[in-house]
Design a protein around this motif. Structure first.
Motif: not given
Length: 257
Positions: A19-32, A57-65, A83-89
């Motif tokens: 289950a940990q290996e299957r986690q996926t992070l969904y986030a967005k990158v913007v110009n500050d 749209k600046g969005e991405f998804e990537i496998e992460a723990n 650094r990836v956190t639990n809240d981000m996931l």
């Protein structure tokens, strides 16, 4: 009964790991500077050595723990690590990564004129060249680049690689995990495309945990020329370090025998 509990515990452990290996992070990158989404930003998980690119749209998804490190890179912007956190996931799509544009100072460029005659054969001979020379050594699949032609060039190469403890052991011998990750980078097309367009050595430095000057010194001690060190892109540097590492392993095994 004890065997049943053991098997159940093993099953739960494997399920948790899976289950940990299957986690996926969904986030967005913007110009500050203006909060506008950034397209085509390279995102690399330095822990798993997997890369993706942001969409329009600046969005991405990537496998992460949790505790994985993500590396964000875009031309003209400061590369950053997150650094990836639990809240981000947990809260999918709620994380926003902000990148800051770099301010470049234009350097003075000196153009050296060449007197051309109009005859290709003559003009080609007058253009200054900085050739690189590589020498093959028995037992190795590739040769070493010795740089500018000079007396003792071959002996310098032989002396360097047959004394790996002096410099290669400190890097290659103590960082097998990092070296395996460098090899993994070559297998990901997105990461290869990114490295082919970069010359700053940032991602390589992060993986090897060394400074830029150390990367240059590694290449120099592996007998790559100043021309190569100055002009090579990050993908070429990656290949060079990998080649040097593989040759080091061959020589190291031979020395042990």
């Amino acid at each position: 009964m004890k065997k049943v509990y053991t098997l159940l515990l093993l099953f739960l452990t494997l399920t948790t790991i899976s289950a940990q290996e299957r986690q996926t992070l969904y986030a967005k990158v913007v110009n500050d500077a203006d909060d506008k989404p950034m397209n085509a930003v390279h995102v690399v998980n330095l822990t798993t050595i997997k890369g993706v690119i942001t969409n329009d749209k600046g969005e991405f998804e990537i496998e992460a723990n949790p505790d994985d490190t993500l590396f964000f890179s875009f031309l003209g912007f400061k590369s950053i690590k997150v650094r990836v956190t639990n809240d981000m996931l947990k809260y999918k799509g709620s994380s926003t990564i902000r990148m800051t544009e770099l301010a470049y100072a234009l350097e003075k460029v000196v153009l050296t004129p060449y007197q051309l005659t109009g005859y290709l054969e003559i003009d080609a001979k007058n253009v200054p060249l900085r050739p690189n020379y590589r020498y093959r050594i028995a037992g190795l699949s590739t040769g070493y680049e010795a740089g500018e032609k000079a007396p003792g060039a071959i002996s310098s190469v032989l002396g360097a690689i047959f004394n790996p403890a002096d410099f290669l052991q400190n890097l290659f011998g103590k960082k097998p995990t990092q070296m395996r990750k460098l090899r993994q980078m070559k297998e990901d097309d997105k990461i290869r495309d990114l490295l082919a367009s970069k010359f700053d050595r940032q991602m390589l430095r992060e993986l090897l945990q060394v400074e830029r000057v150390d990367v240059d010194e590694i290449l120099s001690l592996c007998n790559y020329s100043k021309t190569f060190i100055t002009n090579a892109n990050d993908l070429q540097v990656l290949d060079a370090i990998n080649d040097c590492y593989e040759e080091y392993k061959v020589l190291s095994r031979q020395r042990k025998k």
